[in-house]
Design a protein around this motif. Structure first.
Motif, PDB file in Angstrom:
ATOM      1  N   HIS A   1      26.850 -74.313-129.847  1.00 55.06           N
ATOM      2  CA  HIS A   1      27.328 -75.601-129.329  1.00 55.06           C
ATOM      3  C   HIS A   1      26.893 -75.790-127.870  1.00 55.06           C
ATOM      4  O   HIS A   1      26.330 -76.833-127.511  1.00 55.06           O
TER       5      HIS A   1
ATOM      6  N   GLU B   1      28.915 -84.723-128.064  1.00 52.36           N
ATOM      7  CA  GLU B   1      29.731 -83.769-128.827  1.00 52.36           C
ATOM      8  C   GLU B   1      29.419 -83.770-130.323  1.00 52.36           C
ATOM      9  O   GLU B   1      29.463 -82.730-130.968  1.00 52.36           O
TER      10      GLU B   1
ATOM     11  N   ALA C   1      26.197 -81.754-130.559  1.00 50.33           N
ATOM     12  CA  ALA C   1      26.412 -80.315-130.320  1.00 50.33           C
ATOM     13  C   ALA C   1      27.150 -79.698-131.508  1.00 50.33           C
ATOM     14  O   ALA C   1      26.841 -78.579-131.936  1.00 50.33           O
TER      15      ALA C   1
ATOM     16  N   GLU D   1      29.629 -76.338-120.993  1.00 52.38           N
ATOM     17  CA  GLU D   1      28.230 -76.395-120.593  1.00 52.38           C
ATOM     18  C   GLU D   1      28.106 -76.852-119.146  1.00 52.38           C
ATOM     19  O   GLU D   1      28.948 -77.593-118.648  1.00 52.38           O
TER      20      GLU D   1
ATOM     21  N   HIS E   1      23.924 -78.440-126.051  1.00 50.10           N
ATOM     22  CA  HIS E   1      24.196 -79.452-125.016  1.00 50.10           C
ATOM     23  C   HIS E   1      23.049 -79.594-124.013  1.00 50.10           C
ATOM     24  O   HIS E   1      22.930 -80.618-123.348  1.00 50.10           O
TER      25      HIS E   1
ATOM     26  N   TYR F   1      34.172 -84.936-132.319  1.00 46.35           N
ATOM     27  CA  TYR F   1      33.161 -83.900-132.583  1.00 46.35           C
ATOM     28  C   TYR F   1      32.765 -83.941-134.067  1.00 46.35           C
ATOM     29  O   TYR F   1      31.575 -83.979-134.403  1.00 46.35           O
TER      30      TYR F   1
HETATM   31 ZN   LIG Z   1      30.652 -79.831-126.284  1.00 46.55          ZN
END
Ligand SMILES: [Zn+2]
Length: 281
Positions: free
Chosen positions: A136, A159, A162, A112, A140, A212
């Motif tokens: 994802h 994270e 996302a 991103e 962000h 994540y």
């Molecule tokens: Zn990410």
């Protein structure tokens, strides 16, 4: 302000406010009005073409090498409905534009940038395998780009959110539900080494996949505890309160506390600062 030989397209962070060709060189000026973390600034130069995308009131564009046209248009065709779903879930998209660059290079992972995302040619094969990643990177823009991190140890706020957005999109599309994905990834996490603290993973592990998944699981545990309506209300308040600012884990915990009658300390302490994997409610 950037110049490049004619024939090249330059895409920089911000809104393009000027373009002129003089003596065989193009000159571009970009202006970024919103506060932007330095890691989200990017400059992409290549032999690109551009396809405009209607994303509601947001100006959308795909920028890519002409040879990849078919795959890019197919793989990013879901962006308009994804934007609509994320705006309904998280609140208005924070920037005036969203531009996706697909480079001729192969990239290990997409990335991103402010109001942009960069994908590799390997992510645009036209077979729809990257939809999870498209979701994802778009997520962000709310989580990480508009609401920034007060310091890197709070990386799960980028994270985890996302990653959870990927699961929400899957559920919305009629794919596996967020709940079934959460249970699947929780089982996987149980088999991994228990040596990571989500709330402060350290520089070496900050982009570890467990950040994540455990981050997304923390949000799912919270959603199961407070219920859907308060959970999405919380996400929208989070995004609105810290828009174009920075925040940390304690800020999120404090905001979440307003959405539930009982205490959330055990839930947050277990997921964020324990090493074993708590059960999902
Ligand atoms: Zn990410």
């Amino acid at each position: 302000r950037v110049s490049a030989e004619q024939g090249y397209t330059v895409v920089g962070t911000g809104v393009q406010t000027h373009y002129r060709v003089s003596s065989g060189r193009g000159q571009w000026v970009f202006e970024q009005a919103e506060p932007t973390a330095s890691y989200l600034v990017t400059l992409q130069i290549g032999r690109y073409v551009r396809t405009e995308l209607a994303l509601g009131r947001v100006t959308g564009a795909l920028v890519y090498p002409p040879a990849l046209k078919e795959g890019v248009l197919a793989d990013f065709s879901g962006l308009p409905s994804m934007m609509e779903f994320f705006e309904a879930s998280f609140g208005p998209y924070p920037f005036p534009e969203y531009t996706v660059i697909v480079t001729p290079d192969v990239l290990e992972i997409p990335l991103e940038a402010q109001a942009m995302a960069i994908f590799g040619s390997n992510h645009a094969g036209g077979v729809g395998l990257v939809e999870r990643l498209v979701a994802h990177e778009l997520a962000h823009q709310w989580f990480g780009n508009s609401v920034g991190l007060a310091s890197w140890k709070h990386i799960w706020l980028n994270e985890g959110f996302a990653c959870y957005s990927e699961w929400l999109w899957s559920e919305h599309q009629g794919g596996p539900s967020a709940d079934s994905l959460a249970r699947q990834f929780r089982r996987h996490l149980v088999g991994q080494p228990a040596d990571i603290i989500l709330g402060d993973p350290g520089a070496a592990l900050m982009f570890d996949d467990r950040v994540y998944k455990r981050g997304a699981l923390t949000l799912h545990a919270l959603r199961r505890t407070v219920g859907d309506e308060p959970f999405f209300g919380l996400l929208r308040e989070w995004v609105a309160t810290y828009r174009f600012g920075v925040a940390d884990t304690d800020d999120f915990r404090a905001l979440a506390a307003g959405y539930v009658e009982g205490p959330l300390e055990q839930l947050f302490d277990g997921w964020l600062f324990g090493t074993s994997v708590p059960r999902l409610p």
